[in-house]
Design a protein around this motif. Sequence first.
Motif, PDB file in Angstrom:
ATOM      1  N   LEU A 178      25.537  38.172 -23.271  1.00 38.31           N
ATOM      2  CA  LEU A 178      24.264  38.832 -23.571  1.00 38.31           C
ATOM      3  C   LEU A 178      24.366  40.352 -23.636  1.00 38.31           C
ATOM      4  O   LEU A 178      23.513  41.003 -24.236  1.00 38.31           O
ATOM      5  CB  LEU A 178      23.206  38.414 -22.555  1.00 38.31           C
ATOM      6  CG  LEU A 178      22.830  36.936 -22.610  1.00 38.31           C
ATOM      7  CD1 LEU A 178      21.892  36.578 -21.468  1.00 38.31           C
ATOM      8  CD2 LEU A 178      22.220  36.589 -23.955  1.00 38.31           C
ATOM      9  N   LYS A 179      25.397  40.913 -23.040  1.00 37.77           N
ATOM     10  CA  LYS A 179      25.555  42.372 -23.041  1.00 37.77           C
ATOM     11  C   LYS A 179      25.660  42.948 -24.451  1.00 37.77           C
ATOM     12  O   LYS A 179      25.388  44.121 -24.659  1.00 37.77           O
ATOM     13  CB  LYS A 179      26.790  42.757 -22.230  1.00 37.77           C
ATOM     14  CG  LYS A 179      26.631  42.508 -20.755  1.00 37.77           C
ATOM     15  CD  LYS A 179      27.888  42.849 -19.993  1.00 37.77           C
ATOM     16  CE  LYS A 179      27.708  42.583 -18.515  1.00 37.77           C
ATOM     17  NZ  LYS A 179      28.917  42.878 -17.752  1.00 37.77           N
ATOM     18  N   ARG A 180      26.016  42.106 -25.394  1.00 37.84           N
ATOM     19  CA  ARG A 180      26.130  42.560 -26.778  1.00 37.84           C
ATOM     20  C   ARG A 180      24.763  42.755 -27.437  1.00 37.84           C
ATOM     21  O   ARG A 180      24.620  43.518 -28.372  1.00 37.84           O
ATOM     22  CB  ARG A 180      26.942  41.538 -27.554  1.00 37.84           C
ATOM     23  CG  ARG A 180      27.205  41.917 -28.961  1.00 37.84           C
ATOM     24  CD  ARG A 180      28.161  40.981 -29.611  1.00 37.84           C
ATOM     25  NE  ARG A 180      28.459  41.455 -30.949  1.00 37.84           N
ATOM     26  CZ  ARG A 180      29.203  40.821 -31.801  1.00 37.84           C
ATOM     27  NH1 ARG A 180      29.737  39.678 -31.449  1.00 37.84           N
ATOM     28  NH2 ARG A 180      29.428  41.308 -32.993  1.00 37.84           N
ATOM     29  N   TYR A 181      23.749  42.048 -26.948  1.00 33.91           N
ATOM     30  CA  TYR A 181      22.433  42.032 -27.587  1.00 33.91           C
ATOM     31  C   TYR A 181      21.352  42.768 -26.800  1.00 33.91           C
ATOM     32  O   TYR A 181      20.252  42.941 -27.308  1.00 33.91           O
ATOM     33  CB  TYR A 181      21.969  40.584 -27.785  1.00 33.91           C
ATOM     34  CG  TYR A 181      22.954  39.758 -28.560  1.00 33.91           C
ATOM     35  CD1 TYR A 181      23.010  39.832 -29.950  1.00 33.91           C
ATOM     36  CD2 TYR A 181      23.846  38.922 -27.905  1.00 33.91           C
ATOM     37  CE1 TYR A 181      23.913  39.087 -30.667  1.00 33.91           C
ATOM     38  CE2 TYR A 181      24.772  38.173 -28.622  1.00 33.91           C
ATOM     39  CZ  TYR A 181      24.807  38.259 -30.003  1.00 33.91           C
ATOM     40  OH  TYR A 181      25.717  37.523 -30.706  1.00 33.91           O
ATOM     41  N   ALA A 182      21.648  43.137 -25.565  1.00 37.04           N
ATOM     42  CA  ALA A 182      20.620  43.728 -24.703  1.00 37.04           C
ATOM     43  C   ALA A 182      21.223  44.784 -23.793  1.00 37.04           C
ATOM     44  O   ALA A 182      22.397  44.735 -23.465  1.00 37.04           O
ATOM     45  CB  ALA A 182      19.963  42.643 -23.855  1.00 37.04           C
ATOM     46  N   THR A 183      20.365  45.698 -23.374  1.00 43.23           N
ATOM     47  CA  THR A 183      20.734  46.595 -22.297  1.00 43.23           C
ATOM     48  C   THR A 183      20.616  45.788 -21.008  1.00 43.23           C
ATOM     49  O   THR A 183      19.604  45.148 -20.774  1.00 43.23           O
ATOM     50  CB  THR A 183      19.776  47.800 -22.249  1.00 43.23           C
ATOM     51  OG1 THR A 183      19.857  48.494 -23.487  1.00 43.23           O
ATOM     52  CG2 THR A 183      20.094  48.718 -21.088  1.00 43.23           C
TER      53      THR A 183
END
Length: 192
Positions: A178-183
Amino acid sequence: MATNAILLVMDMMNDLVHPEGAGANTYAARCRERGVYEATKTAIARARSAGIRVGFVRVGFSPDYRECPPSSPVFSKARENGLFKLGTWGTEVYADFAPQEGDADIVKHRVSPFYGTALEPLLRAQSIERLILTGVSTNGVVSAAIREGHDRGYACVMLEDCCAGATDEEHAHALSGLKRYATVTTAADYAL
């Protein structure tokens, strides 16, 4: 309210996170161990004090389970076990998070908070551009909200300490993707 953000507290309901709910041995245990209850209260208090909208997303089905997909590996046992039945204690938001009048209440029938719900019309009507996301499970509703929110043009912020998976491994695996899509930040540190 002067902000373009909303804090979404997702699936933090009695069936899943109450110490006496059906999820007592899974999500409730992980929430207690990870400090999710306290972090979520902190996130809600910070949002309210900053004028950020708060919304609650709950999974639930009609008493006859007409919306429950029988072939779903996630929901197929809900009817059999009497889980996620709207109008019951199990689908109420966990009392420690105290929804207030005016908070959004989004009921979903699938993992995604967007699929077949009033969430996006609410976000568009309120000119929301940033989603601050919390809840259980990290690899379920939180992941779906982040990926779909990203693809719909919303800036997504995940409060990692306000999320849990059924296991620590599930949480960690979801977080890595998820780090790729969100802070990714925490309840005490997210930007207001």
